[in-house]
Design an enzyme around this catalytic site. Structure first.
Site, PDB file in Angstrom:
ATOM      1  N   ASP A 153       0.880  -1.161   0.000  1.00 38.48           N
ATOM      2  CA  ASP A 153       0.000   0.000   0.000  1.00 38.48           C
ATOM      3  C   ASP A 153       0.927   1.223   0.000  1.00 38.48           C
ATOM      4  O   ASP A 153       2.117   1.103   0.327  1.00 38.48           O
ATOM      5  CB  ASP A 153      -0.874  -0.047   1.265  1.00 38.48           C
ATOM      6  CG  ASP A 153      -1.691   1.203   1.440  1.00 38.48           C
ATOM      7  OD1 ASP A 153      -2.334   1.635   0.465  1.00 38.48           O
ATOM      8  OD2 ASP A 153      -1.684   1.777   2.553  1.00 38.48           O
ATOM      9  N   LEU A 154       0.414   2.381  -0.382  1.00 41.83           N
ATOM     10  CA  LEU A 154       1.262   3.579  -0.436  1.00 41.83           C
ATOM     11  C   LEU A 154       1.116   4.448   0.826  1.00 41.83           C
ATOM     12  O   LEU A 154       2.053   4.560   1.631  1.00 41.83           O
ATOM     13  CB  LEU A 154       0.896   4.413  -1.675  1.00 41.83           C
ATOM     14  CG  LEU A 154       1.597   5.763  -1.792  1.00 41.83           C
ATOM     15  CD1 LEU A 154       3.090   5.600  -2.038  1.00 41.83           C
ATOM     16  CD2 LEU A 154       0.975   6.584  -2.930  1.00 41.83           C
ATOM     17  N   ASP A 155      -0.086   5.042   0.968  1.00 43.23           N
ATOM     18  CA  ASP A 155      -0.319   6.010   2.043  1.00 43.23           C
ATOM     19  C   ASP A 155      -0.244   5.325   3.411  1.00 43.23           C
ATOM     20  O   ASP A 155      -1.029   4.423   3.702  1.00 43.23           O
ATOM     21  CB  ASP A 155      -1.706   6.657   1.877  1.00 43.23           C
ATOM     22  CG  ASP A 155      -1.816   7.479   0.606  1.00 43.23           C
ATOM     23  OD1 ASP A 155      -0.899   8.260   0.324  1.00 43.23           O
ATOM     24  OD2 ASP A 155      -2.830   7.346  -0.108  1.00 43.23           O
ATOM     25  N   THR A 171       1.583  10.067   4.169  1.00 40.53           N
ATOM     26  CA  THR A 171       0.671  11.046   3.568  1.00 40.53           C
ATOM     27  C   THR A 171      -0.673  11.074   4.279  1.00 40.53           C
ATOM     28  O   THR A 171      -1.475  11.970   4.023  1.00 40.53           O
ATOM     29  CB  THR A 171       0.427  10.702   2.082  1.00 40.53           C
ATOM     30  OG1 THR A 171       0.378   9.286   1.989  1.00 40.53           O
ATOM     31  CG2 THR A 171       1.512  11.248   1.191  1.00 40.53           C
ATOM     32  N   LYS A 226      -9.043   5.520   6.044  1.00 38.33           N
ATOM     33  CA  LYS A 226      -7.789   4.958   5.531  1.00 38.33           C
ATOM     34  C   LYS A 226      -8.067   3.821   4.548  1.00 38.33           C
ATOM     35  O   LYS A 226      -8.838   2.914   4.849  1.00 38.33           O
ATOM     36  CB  LYS A 226      -6.913   4.461   6.682  1.00 38.33           C
ATOM     37  CG  LYS A 226      -6.288   5.618   7.445  1.00 38.33           C
ATOM     38  CD  LYS A 226      -5.239   5.144   8.424  1.00 38.33           C
ATOM     39  CE  LYS A 226      -4.626   6.331   9.137  1.00 38.33           C
ATOM     40  NZ  LYS A 226      -3.829   5.927  10.300  1.00 38.33           N
ATOM     41  N   GLY A 227      -7.435   3.898   3.392  1.00 36.18           N
ATOM     42  CA  GLY A 227      -7.584   2.846   2.380  1.00 36.18           C
ATOM     43  C   GLY A 227      -8.826   3.005   1.521  1.00 36.18           C
ATOM     44  O   GLY A 227      -9.031   2.257   0.574  1.00 36.18           O
ATOM     45  N   ILE A 228      -9.673   3.965   1.865  1.00 40.63           N
ATOM     46  CA  ILE A 228     -10.961   4.143   1.173  1.00 40.63           C
ATOM     47  C   ILE A 228     -10.810   5.208   0.075  1.00 40.63           C
ATOM     48  O   ILE A 228     -10.156   6.226   0.286  1.00 40.63           O
ATOM     49  CB  ILE A 228     -12.045   4.590   2.205  1.00 40.63           C
ATOM     50  CG1 ILE A 228     -12.110   3.601   3.390  1.00 40.63           C
ATOM     51  CG2 ILE A 228     -13.401   4.766   1.554  1.00 40.63           C
ATOM     52  CD1 ILE A 228     -12.540   2.205   3.054  1.00 40.63           C
ATOM     53  N   SER A 265      -2.655   0.538  -4.382  1.00 39.46           N
ATOM     54  CA  SER A 265      -3.150   1.709  -3.641  1.00 39.46           C
ATOM     55  C   SER A 265      -4.485   2.195  -4.184  1.00 39.46           C
ATOM     56  O   SER A 265      -4.740   2.103  -5.379  1.00 39.46           O
ATOM     57  CB  SER A 265      -2.120   2.837  -3.758  1.00 39.46           C
ATOM     58  OG  SER A 265      -2.656   4.053  -3.305  1.00 39.46           O
ATOM     59  N   ALA A 266      -5.312   2.726  -3.289  1.00 36.87           N
ATOM     60  CA  ALA A 266      -6.595   3.318  -3.709  1.00 36.87           C
ATOM     61  C   ALA A 266      -6.391   4.705  -4.297  1.00 36.87           C
ATOM     62  O   ALA A 266      -7.305   5.281  -4.880  1.00 36.87           O
ATOM     63  CB  ALA A 266      -7.527   3.414  -2.501  1.00 36.87           C
ATOM     64  N   SER A 267      -5.189   5.244  -4.152  1.00 37.79           N
ATOM     65  CA  SER A 267      -4.959   6.644  -4.523  1.00 37.79           C
ATOM     66  C   SER A 267      -4.806   6.855  -6.024  1.00 37.79           C
ATOM     67  O   SER A 267      -4.117   6.096  -6.707  1.00 37.79           O
ATOM     68  CB  SER A 267      -3.706   7.165  -3.827  1.00 37.79           C
ATOM     69  OG  SER A 267      -3.425   8.474  -4.280  1.00 37.79           O
ATOM     70  N   ASN A 294      -3.362   9.504  -6.925  1.00 40.53           N
ATOM     71  CA  ASN A 294      -2.134  10.316  -6.934  1.00 40.53           C
ATOM     72  C   ASN A 294      -0.869   9.469  -6.736  1.00 40.53           C
ATOM     73  O   ASN A 294       0.212  10.018  -6.519  1.00 40.53           O
ATOM     74  CB  ASN A 294      -2.193  11.354  -5.805  1.00 40.53           C
ATOM     75  CG  ASN A 294      -3.342  12.327  -5.982  1.00 40.53           C
ATOM     76  OD1 ASN A 294      -3.475  12.950  -7.021  1.00 40.53           O
ATOM     77  ND2 ASN A 294      -4.189  12.459  -4.966  1.00 40.53           N
ATOM     78  N   LYS A 299     -10.825  -1.239  -1.847  1.00 36.36           N
ATOM     79  CA  LYS A 299     -10.597  -2.074  -0.674  1.00 36.36           C
ATOM     80  C   LYS A 299     -11.815  -1.929   0.241  1.00 36.36           C
ATOM     81  O   LYS A 299     -12.352  -0.836   0.323  1.00 36.36           O
ATOM     82  CB  LYS A 299      -9.332  -1.597   0.070  1.00 36.36           C
ATOM     83  CG  LYS A 299      -8.069  -1.685  -0.776  1.00 36.36           C
ATOM     84  CD  LYS A 299      -6.893  -0.989  -0.102  1.00 36.36           C
ATOM     85  CE  LYS A 299      -5.689  -0.949  -1.050  1.00 36.36           C
ATOM     86  NZ  LYS A 299      -4.528  -0.233  -0.514  1.00 36.36           N
ATOM     87  N   GLU A 356       0.135  -3.409   4.653  1.00 34.74           N
ATOM     88  CA  GLU A 356      -1.021  -2.504   4.735  1.00 34.74           C
ATOM     89  C   GLU A 356      -1.145  -1.853   6.108  1.00 34.74           C
ATOM     90  O   GLU A 356      -0.926  -2.505   7.123  1.00 34.74           O
ATOM     91  CB  GLU A 356      -2.297  -3.324   4.512  1.00 34.74           C
ATOM     92  CG  GLU A 356      -2.942  -3.171   3.173  1.00 34.74           C
ATOM     93  CD  GLU A 356      -3.495  -1.792   2.861  1.00 34.74           C
ATOM     94  OE1 GLU A 356      -3.591  -0.939   3.765  1.00 34.74           O
ATOM     95  OE2 GLU A 356      -3.824  -1.561   1.704  1.00 34.74           O
ATOM     96  N   ASP A 357      -1.536  -0.571   6.113  1.00 33.85           N
ATOM     97  CA  ASP A 357      -1.773   0.106   7.396  1.00 33.85           C
ATOM     98  C   ASP A 357      -3.263   0.283   7.689  1.00 33.85           C
ATOM     99  O   ASP A 357      -3.626   0.775   8.757  1.00 33.85           O
ATOM    100  CB  ASP A 357      -1.107   1.493   7.416  1.00 33.85           C
ATOM    101  CG  ASP A 357      -1.807   2.472   6.493  1.00 33.85           C
ATOM    102  OD1 ASP A 357      -2.171   2.066   5.367  1.00 33.85           O
ATOM    103  OD2 ASP A 357      -2.021   3.624   6.900  1.00 33.85           O
TER     104      ASP A 357
END
Ligand code: BG6
Ligand code: MG
Length: 219
Positions: free
Chosen positions: A10-12, A18, A46-48, A115-117, A119, A146, A170-171
């Site tokens: 995952d990224l964020d 971020t 988070k993750g959404i 990632s869901a992002s 960006n 997710k 994943e966080d």
């Protein structure tokens, strides 16, 4: 236990912190609409995805907006968020991440992003991490967010790796659920009391080596 052939990140909140910028920008949006957003409420985001997060926030504030206004508010939030992100440098990569990815590379374990992002590429570029990832599955590619497993199944398919040979980092609660629904091993980044469905939970990569991962999953 099967061999680990791919790691999907995952990224964020995993590669880079971020999450605090998302919170600042969402809180500003809530404040603009006349209510506040607590850190506890923010945890649920988070993750959404961006638009799902907006719906949750509007429900918290009891605010109804037209579809057009939702798009406008989300765009303003994203502009503010990106302005905050542009302050970052490669030094903002979370402690130990670069070293851990270097260890994976040396061991020929494939590396992907899930990632869901929307960006994700801009942010990876900002922190000079783009070249580490053999595939990037981001918010522009997925059709189901997710906790649906789609994001990580696409990542493993891109890396030509089976789910059982893949590990997800994943966080977010929704992200851990996504990994487990994909049939993958899940390493939670954060607290055990929050990431209850993860196979193991570590606070971050600072003290986590590839040897620890192999010991946890390949014994
Ligand atoms: C996830 C974050 O990685 O991406 C969420 O945890 C965020 O907080 C989501 O809403 C979508 O991000 P973006 O950058 O497309 O608005
Ligand atoms: Mg995250």
């Amino acid at each position: 236990m099967p061999a680990i052939k791919a790691c999907l990140f995952d990224l964020d909140g995993v590669i880079v912190d971020t999450a605090r910028f998302h919170y600042i920008a969402w809180r500003q949006l809530a404040n603009d609409l006349g209510f506040d957003l607590s850190e506890e409420e923010n945890e649920k985001l988070k993750g959404i995805s961006r638009m799902e997060s907006l719906e949750i926030i509007l429900a918290i504030g009891g605010v109804e907006l037209s579809e057009e206004e939702k798009s406008e508010r989300a765009a303003v939030k994203n502009t503010r968020y990106l302005e905050l992100c542009m302050q970052m440098t490669p030094d903002d990569t979370l402690p130990g991440v670069r070293r851990f990815l270097d260890e994976l590379k040396s061991a020929s374990i494939k590396i992907g992003l899930g990632s869901a992002s929307k960006n994700a590429k801009v942010i990876l570029d900002r922190i000079d991490m783009l070249s580490y990832f053999e595939t990037i599955v981001d918010g522009n590619r997925v059709t189901k967010g997710k906790p649906d497993p789609q994001v990580f199944l696409m990542g493993a398919a891109d890396l030509q790796t089976l789910p059982e040979n893949s590990v997800v980092f994943e966080d977010a609660v929704a992200g851990v659920q996504s990994a487990k629904a994909a049939g993958m091993l899940a390493v939670g980044i954060g607290e055990k009391s929050v990431l209850t469905e993860a196979d193991i939970v570590v606070p971050g990569f600072r003290d986590f080596q590839l040897a620890d991962l192999l010991e946890a999953f390949e014994k």
